[in-house]
Design a protein around this motif. Structure first.
Motif, short mmCIF file in Angstrom:
data_model
loop_
_atom_site.label_atom_id
_atom_site.label_comp_id
_atom_site.label_asym_id
_atom_site.label_seq_id
_atom_site.Cartn_x
_atom_site.Cartn_y
_atom_site.Cartn_z
N ASP A 12 -5.53 -2.66 -8.08
CA ASP A 12 -5.86 -2.20 -6.73
C ASP A 12 -6.71 -0.93 -6.80
O ASP A 12 -7.65 -0.77 -6.04
N ARG A 13 -6.38 -0.04 -7.71
CA ARG A 13 -7.14 1.20 -7.84
C ARG A 13 -8.54 0.94 -8.39
O ARG A 13 -9.49 1.63 -8.04
N ASP A 19 0.64 6.67 -6.81
CA ASP A 19 -0.45 7.64 -6.97
C ASP A 19 0.10 9.07 -7.01
O ASP A 19 -0.23 9.85 -7.91
N PHE A 61 2.00 1.65 -3.56
CA PHE A 61 0.89 2.08 -4.41
C PHE A 61 0.56 3.56 -4.17
O PHE A 61 0.32 4.31 -5.12
N ASP A 62 0.53 3.97 -2.92
CA ASP A 62 0.25 5.38 -2.61
C ASP A 62 1.33 6.30 -3.18
O ASP A 62 1.04 7.39 -3.66
N GLN A 111 0.83 -1.20 0.00
CA GLN A 111 0.00 0.00 0.00
C GLN A 111 0.86 1.25 0.00
O GLN A 111 0.55 2.24 -0.66
N ARG A 124 -10.73 -0.02 -5.56
CA ARG A 124 -11.14 1.12 -4.74
C ARG A 124 -12.45 1.73 -5.23
O ARG A 124 -13.06 2.53 -4.52
N VAL A 162 -9.87 0.99 -15.24
CA VAL A 162 -10.56 1.99 -14.41
C VAL A 162 -11.81 2.51 -15.13
O VAL A 162 -12.87 2.66 -14.52
N SER A 181 -9.45 11.97 -8.84
CA SER A 181 -8.48 11.06 -8.23
C SER A 181 -7.41 10.72 -9.26
O SER A 181 -7.21 11.42 -10.23
N ILE A 198 -4.10 7.13 -14.48
CA ILE A 198 -3.97 5.69 -14.75
C ILE A 198 -4.26 5.41 -16.22
O ILE A 198 -3.60 4.58 -16.84
#
Length: 198
Positions: A63-64, A19, A15-16, A12, A67, A127, A98, A103
């Motif tokens: 993962d996104r 981002d 991943f953050d 995480q 979310r 996405v 976001s 992405i």
């Protein structure tokens, strides 16, 4: 990173970091070194958790997508409240405010990432296709409540809304569109299928 210091939830954290880099600097700046530097961890940490950088990116994208699940549930629960246009404008602003736009650019930018994603996501951009499904599900719920016309093609409307919003938010260098512009775009797409005034 000092030896012996544990990283909690390293995936995480990585991943953050991805981002932040994507939103701030775009897909060309996203490298394994940039991610580990941004995450403030040793360079080898990423490669201990993922086979290679494209494997990391593929899991990051998926993962996104995950979310979006709570956002989809919240939108569906909003059916019958407020106005359809306001609910959708707020959802689209949250979605595209976001990392979603970045992405899409990342997937377009990296051939190997696209190839890896095709193994588990055979059609569309992850996405965006998930967002279309989320909007279509909401519109179907509103149609069941009589707030969207019974003959409305919710799948086509959802794709139109996602495409329109993507164009509104696509310029990373400019500011986000005004809420009124997003609302106006949503109302235009929905014209004729909702009783609400544009």
């Amino acid at each position: 990173m000092p030896t012996g210091v544990a990283i909690r939830d390293v995936r995480q954290q990585l991943f953050d970091a991805a981002d932040r880099i994507l939103v701030r600097d775009g897909p060309s700046a996203l490298t394994s070194r940039a991610v580990t530097t941004e995450a403030d961890c040793a360079k080898g940490v990423l490669h201990r958790h993922f086979d290679d950088f494209d494997a990391f990116l593929a899991e990051f994208v998926l993962d996104r997508v995950e979310r979006l699940v709570p956002q989809a549930a919240a939108l569906r629960q909003a059916a019958g409240t407020g106005t359809v246009a306001d609910n959708l404008a707020e959802t689209l602003t949250t979605l595209f405010g976001s990392v979603a736009v970045a992405i899409v650019a990342l997937i377009t930018f990296r051939d190997e990432l696209r190839a890896r994603l095709r193994r588990t996501w055979p059609v569309g951009v992850p996405v965006l296709t998930e967002a279309v499904a989320m909007i279509a599900s909401y519109l179907a719920a509103e149609r069941d409540l009589g707030r969207v016309a019974a003959d409305a093609d919710v799948d086509t409307l959802a794709a139109m809304l996602i495409g329109t919003a993507h164009l509104l938010f696509a310029d990373r260098t400019g500011g986000s569109p005004e809420p009124a512009a997003v609302r106006r775009a949503v109302s235009t797409v929905l014209a004729g299928v909702t009783p609400e005034p544009a």
